[in-house]
Design an enzyme around this catalytic site. Structure first.
Site, PDB file in Angstrom:
ATOM      1  N   VAL A 125      82.179  68.016  92.334  1.00 56.27           N
ATOM      2  CA  VAL A 125      81.012  68.353  93.155  1.00 56.27           C
ATOM      3  C   VAL A 125      79.884  68.401  92.123  1.00 56.27           C
ATOM      4  O   VAL A 125      79.710  69.392  91.427  1.00 56.27           O
ATOM      5  CB  VAL A 125      81.189  69.693  93.899  1.00 56.27           C
ATOM      6  N   PRO A 126      79.157  67.288  91.974  1.00 59.78           N
ATOM      7  CA  PRO A 126      78.322  67.064  90.792  1.00 59.78           C
ATOM      8  C   PRO A 126      76.985  67.822  90.771  1.00 59.78           C
ATOM      9  O   PRO A 126      75.905  67.225  90.842  1.00 59.78           O
ATOM     10  CB  PRO A 126      78.116  65.551  90.807  1.00 59.78           C
ATOM     11  N   CYS A 127      77.070  69.132  90.597  1.00 63.61           N
ATOM     12  CA  CYS A 127      75.854  69.932  90.485  1.00 63.61           C
ATOM     13  C   CYS A 127      75.056  69.550  89.232  1.00 63.61           C
ATOM     14  O   CYS A 127      73.853  69.800  89.169  1.00 63.61           O
ATOM     15  CB  CYS A 127      76.180  71.418  90.504  1.00 63.61           C
ATOM     16  N   HIS A 128      75.703  68.908  88.268  1.00 66.75           N
ATOM     17  CA  HIS A 128      74.991  68.469  87.065  1.00 66.75           C
ATOM     18  C   HIS A 128      73.948  67.391  87.384  1.00 66.75           C
ATOM     19  O   HIS A 128      73.055  67.145  86.585  1.00 66.75           O
ATOM     20  CB  HIS A 128      75.969  67.976  85.990  1.00 66.75           C
TER      21      HIS A 128
END
Length: 157
Positions: A125-128
């Protein structure tokens, strides 16, 4: 699991990733849904399919992690934000304001930031991929250097 940017702790139920962190296993367990938290957790070296897809990501197939199913507890806005994050393509970034908009509440910019901070499934879950308006990287729970490394790896920087 060893990665180029540190040890990644993973917890899964079969082929569904429930937690992923560059922090401690205790922290990952604490982030689990109540039903999942009481399940027996077996320690293994690799999780079939999930570990392979994460290896593929770090080996250069940055889209590989899209095939990993995920589940994590959270309020409706957080769920919407995490779903929107999964739609950000590798090599692209989205501002917190745009994330709020894509999550159904354009004024909820702070809540979008909170959803990133509460995300218990790092990388997949690419919060970056969520940055400040104007392109500044913003914060990252595991340090801005890891966020920068991931964005460079994906071709966003």
């Amino acid at each position: 699991m060893k990665t180029p940017i540190g040890i990644m702790q993973l917890i899964a139920d079969e082929h569904v990733l429930l937690g992923a962190s560059f922090g401690t296993l205790t922290k990952v367990i604490a982030s689990l849904d109540g039903v999942d938290a009481v399940q027996k957790i077996n320690q293994v070296k690799r999780i079939p399919v999930i570990s392979d897809l994460i290896d593929d990501y770090f080996d250069g197939d940055v889209e590989a992690i899209n095939a990993i199913a995920v589940r994590q507890p959270g309020a409706p806005f957080s769920q919407a934000a995490w779903k929107a994050m999964r739609k950000i393509k590798a090599g692209k970034v989205l501002s917190y304001a745009d994330l709020a908009d894509r999550s159904g509440s354009p004024a909820a910019v702070r809540a979008a930031g909170s959803a990133c901070a509460k995300n218990a499934i790092v990388l997949v879950v690419p919060c970056h991929r969520v940055v400040k308006t104007g392109g500044a990287l913003g914060d990252y729970a595991y340090g801005v250097s890891k966020k920068e490394w991931l964005l460079r790896h994906e071709g966003a920087l």
